[in-house]
Design a protein around this motif. Structure first.
Motif, short mmCIF file in Angstrom:
data_model
loop_
_atom_site.label_atom_id
_atom_site.label_comp_id
_atom_site.label_asym_id
_atom_site.label_seq_id
_atom_site.Cartn_x
_atom_site.Cartn_y
_atom_site.Cartn_z
N LEU A 1 0.83 -1.21 0.00
CA LEU A 1 0.00 0.00 0.00
C LEU A 1 0.86 1.26 0.00
N VAL A 2 1.91 1.25 0.81
CA VAL A 2 2.80 2.42 0.87
C VAL A 2 3.51 2.63 -0.47
N ILE A 3 4.04 1.55 -1.01
CA ILE A 3 4.72 1.66 -2.31
C ILE A 3 3.74 2.07 -3.40
N GLY A 4 2.53 1.51 -3.35
CA GLY A 4 1.52 1.90 -4.32
C GLY A 4 1.18 3.37 -4.24
N ALA A 5 1.10 3.90 -3.00
CA ALA A 5 0.81 5.33 -2.82
C ALA A 5 1.95 6.18 -3.38
N LEU A 6 3.19 5.76 -3.13
CA LEU A 6 4.34 6.50 -3.67
C LEU A 6 4.35 6.45 -5.19
N PHE A 7 4.02 5.29 -5.74
CA PHE A 7 3.95 5.17 -7.20
C PHE A 7 2.86 6.08 -7.76
N ALA A 8 1.72 6.14 -7.06
CA ALA A 8 0.62 6.98 -7.52
C ALA A 8 1.02 8.46 -7.51
N LEU A 9 1.72 8.89 -6.47
CA LEU A 9 2.19 10.28 -6.42
C LEU A 9 3.20 10.57 -7.53
#
Length: 207
Positions: free
Chosen positions: A72-80
């Motif tokens: 989830l954290v990595i996905g959020a960073l990727f989304a940003l």
């Protein structure tokens, strides 16, 4: 003569994850360099460390809670990161998708057979390594072929499992399942031959 002590499964998984992550990162770096443009984040070290991170989180917490939180954290960073690139009209998602694949290599290496993460790596390397060939094939591929593939998948994935594996008649030692399987094999060989002649021969659309 003493027998060699087998390597720990965890050590084997670590070696697999590191090597596979490194290979994906190496190919991605080569792909970016060949494209001669910015395709988002990602270096050989980034993908290698990302793969190791996925393995470490699974080892720390076998319940996959830590791994899921990390995802989830990595996905959020990727989304940003992707949102920032959209501001400059860059909508490439390939690097992000490959990074997520690298993140899954750890659990696959630890809990799955060797061929599973290896298959992921082979597919990624093929997709990145043969961009011109894939582009030519995509341009030459006719939309009618998609309908043919759907029909074949229905025959293989829907009809075949529903057929009874029992003999057609007492005097015929062949089952309905075997008959349909033979039909699928013949159809697959015929269709692959057609694709090879249409798209991959010297006179085909692929060339």
């Amino acid at each position: 003569m003493n027998n060699l002590t087998p390597l720990s499964p965890l050590l084997v998984a670590f070696i697999e994850t590191t090597v596979f992550g490194f290979l994906i990162g190496l190919e991605w770096h080569s792909y970016r360099r060949a494209s001669q443009r910015d395709l988002g984040f990602g270096t050989t070290r980034t993908f290698t460390l990302l793969a190791i991170l996925g393995l470490a989180l699974v080892v720390i917490d076998p319940t996959f809670i830590a791994y899921s939180v990390g995802l989830l954290v990595i996905g959020a960073l990727f989304a940003l990161e992707y949102w920032n690139r959209l501001q400059s009209q860059d909508n490439h998602l390939l690097g992000t998708l490959i990074a997520l694949i690298a993140y899954t290599l750890g659990p696959l290496s630890l809990h799955g057979p060797l061929w599973l993460p290896l298959l992921f790596v082979i597919v990624v390397l093929l997709l990145l390594g043969d961009k011109p060939g894939i582009r030519r094939f995509s341009d030459a591929f006719r939309h009618e072929e998609a309908g043919t593939l759907v029909k074949f998948f229905i025959m293989a994935g829907v009809i075949l499992p529903l057929l009874p594996n029992q003999e057609i008649a007492p005097f015929i030692s062949v089952t309905w399942y075997q008959v349909w399987l033979a039909v699928l094999v013949v159809s697959a060989i015929s269709y692959l031959s057609y694709l090879a002649q249409t798209y991959f021969s010297r006179h085909g659309a692929y060339y």
